[in-house]
Design a protein around this motif. Sequence first.
Motif, PDB file in Angstrom:
ATOM      1  N   ALA A  13      -5.083   1.348  -5.263  1.00  0.00           N
ATOM      2  CA  ALA A  13      -5.569   0.070  -5.313  1.00  0.00           C
ATOM      3  C   ALA A  13      -5.421  -0.922  -4.201  1.00  0.00           C
ATOM      4  CB  ALA A  13      -5.138  -0.705  -6.657  1.00  0.00           C
ATOM      5  N   THR A  14      -4.289  -0.561  -3.477  1.00  0.00           N
ATOM      6  CA  THR A  14      -4.059  -1.700  -2.314  1.00  0.00           C
ATOM      7  C   THR A  14      -3.732  -0.901  -0.866  1.00  0.00           C
ATOM      8  OG1 THR A  14      -1.860  -1.917  -2.665  1.00  0.00           O
ATOM      9  CG2 THR A  14      -3.118  -3.458  -3.700  1.00  0.00           C
ATOM     10  N   GLY A  15      -3.984   0.474  -1.021  1.00  0.00           N
ATOM     11  CA  GLY A  15      -3.865   1.180   0.089  1.00  0.00           C
ATOM     12  C   GLY A  15      -2.606   1.902   0.552  1.00  0.00           C
ATOM     13  N   THR A  16      -1.610   1.681  -0.138  1.00  0.00           N
ATOM     14  CA  THR A  16      -0.303   2.404   0.316  1.00  0.00           C
ATOM     15  C   THR A  16      -0.423   3.770  -0.043  1.00  0.00           C
ATOM     16  OG1 THR A  16       0.644   1.698  -1.705  1.00  0.00           O
ATOM     17  CG2 THR A  16       0.913   0.420   0.300  1.00  0.00           C
ATOM     18  N   ILE A  58      -0.655   9.131  -6.952  1.00  0.00           N
ATOM     19  CA  ILE A  58      -0.840   8.233  -8.008  1.00  0.00           C
ATOM     20  C   ILE A  58      -0.069   6.903  -7.876  1.00  0.00           C
ATOM     21  CG2 ILE A  58      -1.082   7.718 -10.329  1.00  0.00           C
ATOM     22  CD1 ILE A  58      -2.960   9.994  -9.631  1.00  0.00           C
ATOM     23  N   PRO A  59      -0.419   5.710  -7.584  1.00  0.00           N
ATOM     24  CA  PRO A  59       0.551   4.669  -7.637  1.00  0.00           C
ATOM     25  C   PRO A  59       1.207   4.678  -9.172  1.00  0.00           C
ATOM     26  CG  PRO A  59      -1.658   3.662  -7.682  1.00  0.00           C
ATOM     27  CD  PRO A  59      -1.914   5.323  -7.788  1.00  0.00           C
ATOM     28  N   VAL A  60       2.463   3.995  -9.200  1.00  0.00           N
ATOM     29  CA  VAL A  60       3.110   3.873 -10.568  1.00  0.00           C
ATOM     30  C   VAL A  60       2.918   2.909 -11.122  1.00  0.00           C
ATOM     31  CG1 VAL A  60       5.394   3.813 -11.526  1.00  0.00           C
ATOM     32  CG2 VAL A  60       4.903   5.573  -9.622  1.00  0.00           C
ATOM     33  N   CYS A  87       3.852  10.484  -6.322  1.00  0.00           N
ATOM     34  CA  CYS A  87       3.808   9.199  -6.940  1.00  0.00           C
ATOM     35  C   CYS A  87       4.156   8.154  -5.989  1.00  0.00           C
ATOM     36  CB  CYS A  87       4.616   9.090  -8.287  1.00  0.00           C
ATOM     37  SG  CYS A  87       3.930   9.564  -9.784  1.00  0.00           S
ATOM     38  N   ILE A  88       3.401   6.994  -5.784  1.00  0.00           N
ATOM     39  CA  ILE A  88       3.983   5.988  -4.807  1.00  0.00           C
ATOM     40  C   ILE A  88       4.282   4.795  -5.651  1.00  0.00           C
ATOM     41  CG2 ILE A  88       3.053   4.777  -2.844  1.00  0.00           C
ATOM     42  CD1 ILE A  88       2.731   7.764  -2.665  1.00  0.00           C
ATOM     43  N   TYR A  89       5.831   4.337  -5.609  1.00  0.00           N
ATOM     44  CA  TYR A  89       5.905   3.204  -6.323  1.00  0.00           C
ATOM     45  C   TYR A  89       6.625   1.983  -5.570  1.00  0.00           C
ATOM     46  CZ  TYR A  89      11.060   4.792  -5.901  1.00  0.00           C
ATOM     47  OH  TYR A  89      12.317   5.266  -5.271  1.00  0.00           O
ATOM     48  N   GLY A  90       6.671   0.722  -6.000  1.00  0.00           N
ATOM     49  CA  GLY A  90       7.159  -0.391  -5.452  1.00  0.00           C
ATOM     50  C   GLY A  90       8.631  -0.584  -5.466  1.00  0.00           C
ATOM     51  N   ASN A  91       9.546   0.239  -5.253  1.00  0.00           N
ATOM     52  CA  ASN A  91      10.927  -0.079  -4.891  1.00  0.00           C
ATOM     53  C   ASN A  91      11.739  -0.374  -6.391  1.00  0.00           C
ATOM     54  OD1 ASN A  91      12.708   0.283  -2.834  1.00  0.00           O
ATOM     55  ND2 ASN A  91      13.185  -1.728  -3.354  1.00  0.00           N
ATOM     56  N   ARG A  92      11.098  -0.451  -7.274  1.00  0.00           N
ATOM     57  CA  ARG A  92      11.665  -0.590  -8.497  1.00  0.00           C
ATOM     58  C   ARG A  92      12.382   0.711  -9.011  1.00  0.00           C
ATOM     59  NH1 ARG A  92      11.714  -0.010 -13.630  1.00  0.00           N
ATOM     60  NH2 ARG A  92       9.370   0.831 -13.936  1.00  0.00           N
ATOM     61  N   ASP A  93      11.108   1.520  -9.747  1.00  0.00           N
ATOM     62  CA  ASP A  93      11.652   3.044 -10.072  1.00  0.00           C
ATOM     63  C   ASP A  93      10.316   3.461 -10.497  1.00  0.00           C
ATOM     64  OD1 ASP A  93      12.705   5.142 -11.469  1.00  0.00           O
ATOM     65  OD2 ASP A  93      14.308   4.074 -12.126  1.00  0.00           O
TER      66      ASP A  93
HETATM   67  C1  LIG Z   1       0.259  -2.853 -12.826  1.00  0.00           C
HETATM   68  C2  LIG Z   1       1.299  -2.387 -11.885  1.00  0.00           C
HETATM   69  C3  LIG Z   1       2.416  -1.984 -12.293  1.00  0.00           C
HETATM   70  C4  LIG Z   1       3.377  -1.390 -11.244  1.00  0.00           C
HETATM   71  N1  LIG Z   1       4.655  -0.988 -12.033  1.00  0.00           N
HETATM   72  C5  LIG Z   1       5.316  -0.335 -11.072  1.00  0.00           C
HETATM   73  C6  LIG Z   1       6.615   0.411 -11.568  1.00  0.00           C
HETATM   74  O1  LIG Z   1       6.944   0.332 -12.762  1.00  0.00           O
HETATM   75  N2  LIG Z   1       7.757   0.604 -10.505  1.00  0.00           N
HETATM   76  C7  LIG Z   1       7.457   0.330  -9.202  1.00  0.00           C
HETATM   77  O2  LIG Z   1       8.402   0.635  -8.470  1.00  0.00           O
HETATM   78  N3  LIG Z   1       6.406  -0.126  -8.846  1.00  0.00           N
HETATM   79  C8  LIG Z   1       5.261  -0.414  -9.530  1.00  0.00           C
HETATM   80  N4  LIG Z   1       4.241  -1.023  -9.231  1.00  0.00           N
HETATM   81  C9  LIG Z   1       4.018  -1.230  -7.666  1.00  0.00           C
HETATM   82  C10 LIG Z   1       3.106  -0.013  -7.243  1.00  0.00           C
HETATM   83  O3  LIG Z   1       3.457   1.091  -7.679  1.00  0.00           O
HETATM   84  C11 LIG Z   1       3.242   0.014  -5.706  1.00  0.00           C
HETATM   85  O4  LIG Z   1       2.990  -0.981  -5.121  1.00  0.00           O
HETATM   86  C12 LIG Z   1       2.159   1.076  -5.180  1.00  0.00           C
HETATM   87  O5  LIG Z   1       2.709   1.278  -3.777  1.00  0.00           O
HETATM   88  C13 LIG Z   1       0.815   0.896  -5.170  1.00  0.00           C
HETATM   89  O6  LIG Z   1      -0.064   1.811  -4.680  1.00  0.00           O
HETATM   90  P1  LIG Z   1      -1.387   1.395  -4.094  1.00  0.00           P
HETATM   91  O7  LIG Z   1      -1.212   0.483  -2.658  1.00  0.00           O
HETATM   92  O8  LIG Z   1      -2.036   2.685  -3.600  1.00  0.00           O
HETATM   93  O9  LIG Z   1      -2.155   0.670  -4.826  1.00  0.00           O
HETATM   94  C14 LIG Z   1       3.400  -1.648 -10.069  1.00  0.00           C
HETATM   95  C15 LIG Z   1       1.956  -2.169  -9.609  1.00  0.00           C
HETATM   96  C16 LIG Z   1       0.981  -2.587 -10.331  1.00  0.00           C
HETATM   97  C17 LIG Z   1      -0.168  -3.110  -9.909  1.00  0.00           C
END
Ligand SMILES: Cc1cc2nc3c(=O)[nH]c(=O)nc-3n(C[C@H](O)[C@H](O)[C@H](O)COP(=O)(O)O)c2cc1C
Length: 256
Positions: A13-16, A58-60, A87-93
């Motif tokens: 969705a946002t490129g990462t 897949i983003p998480v 899976c790519i995630y935003g540093n939470r889990d």
């Molecule tokens: C709706 C939503 C839910 C998310 N839930 C989590 C999460 O459970 N754990 C986490 O670490 N990051 C979470 N994130 C952050 C994304 O997983 C992370 O920013 C990822 O890099 C997004 O990928 P993209 O840039 O390819 O879209 C969430 C983001 C969104 C938009």
Amino acid sequence: MNLQRIHLAYFSATGTTARYMQAISKGIDAAQTNTIKLSEIKDDTITIPANELIVFGIPVFSGRIPQFAQKAIQRIKGNNTPAIITCIYGNRDFDDALLELKNLAQANGFNVVSAAAFVAQHSIFPKVAKGRPHAADLAQAAQFGVRSIQNLHTNAPITIKGSYPYRAIKPVPLRPTTTKQCNNCGSCMKQCPVQAMHPDNPKKIDKKKCISCMHCISICPKQAKKLGGLLYWIASQKFNRNFAMSRENYIVYQAD
Ligand SMILES: Cc1cc2nc3c(=O)[nH]c(=O)nc-3n(C[C@H](O)[C@H](O)[C@H](O)COP(=O)(O)O)c2cc1C
Ligand code: SF4
Ligand code: SF4
């Protein structure tokens, strides 16, 4: 190992996620690379032959795989075809997302040879893991690609963090709003992965359909889509405080 063809099957969705996929693909260095955008899969079924390789990315979202992506993955079939899952995630889990992806891939005929959960800037709270992936993350992803293809046809078990039953699906209660900067160009509406915007009025978002993926915010040429309000401000403070410490990428291979 010389691979003729790899398939990069992902949603970003946002490129990462896309950046990590490119880095892994660079490490694999196949003769041909085919991109499968999960948001564009409709009713067709795609079959990947056993002598090729697929990389899923897949983003998480809330510790799970976004539901529309899950449905799209179910349309991609293998025939004991090797698969790298990420899976790519935003540093939470990443919670159960990587395990869920492994189970989906295996149920569809893929031999999962390696798996990774990579950290990236949080797409809702951009101060969390700000700027990631860094160059070191991308180098690690490329190296992960190199190592993953060393043993593509072994079919050994692979153990991945996560639990089943998976955590419950919890939608994020934050939806973008549209400012008067919007010039009705329609790009966001055409690219929304779940068709949440009204076809004649991209300012109107169906809150029941929107999955808060942040794609419309990320691509709007007028910066007219935004998150805001008290709930967002409170959640941002909490996330910035609780997830300030940078996490490491998680990587596993078959029979590690
Ligand atoms: C709706 C939503 C839910 C998310 N839930 C989590 C999460 O459970 N754990 C986490 O670490 N990051 C979470 N994130 C952050 C994304 O997983 C992370 O920013 C990822 O890099 C997004 O990928 P993209 O840039 O390819 O879209 C969430 C983001 C969104 C938009
Ligand atoms: S992309 Fe931006 S300017 Fe174009 S319709 Fe959407 S909100 Fe409006
Ligand atoms: S409307 Fe919702 S689901 Fe559609 S692109 Fe925007 S944030 Fe994503």
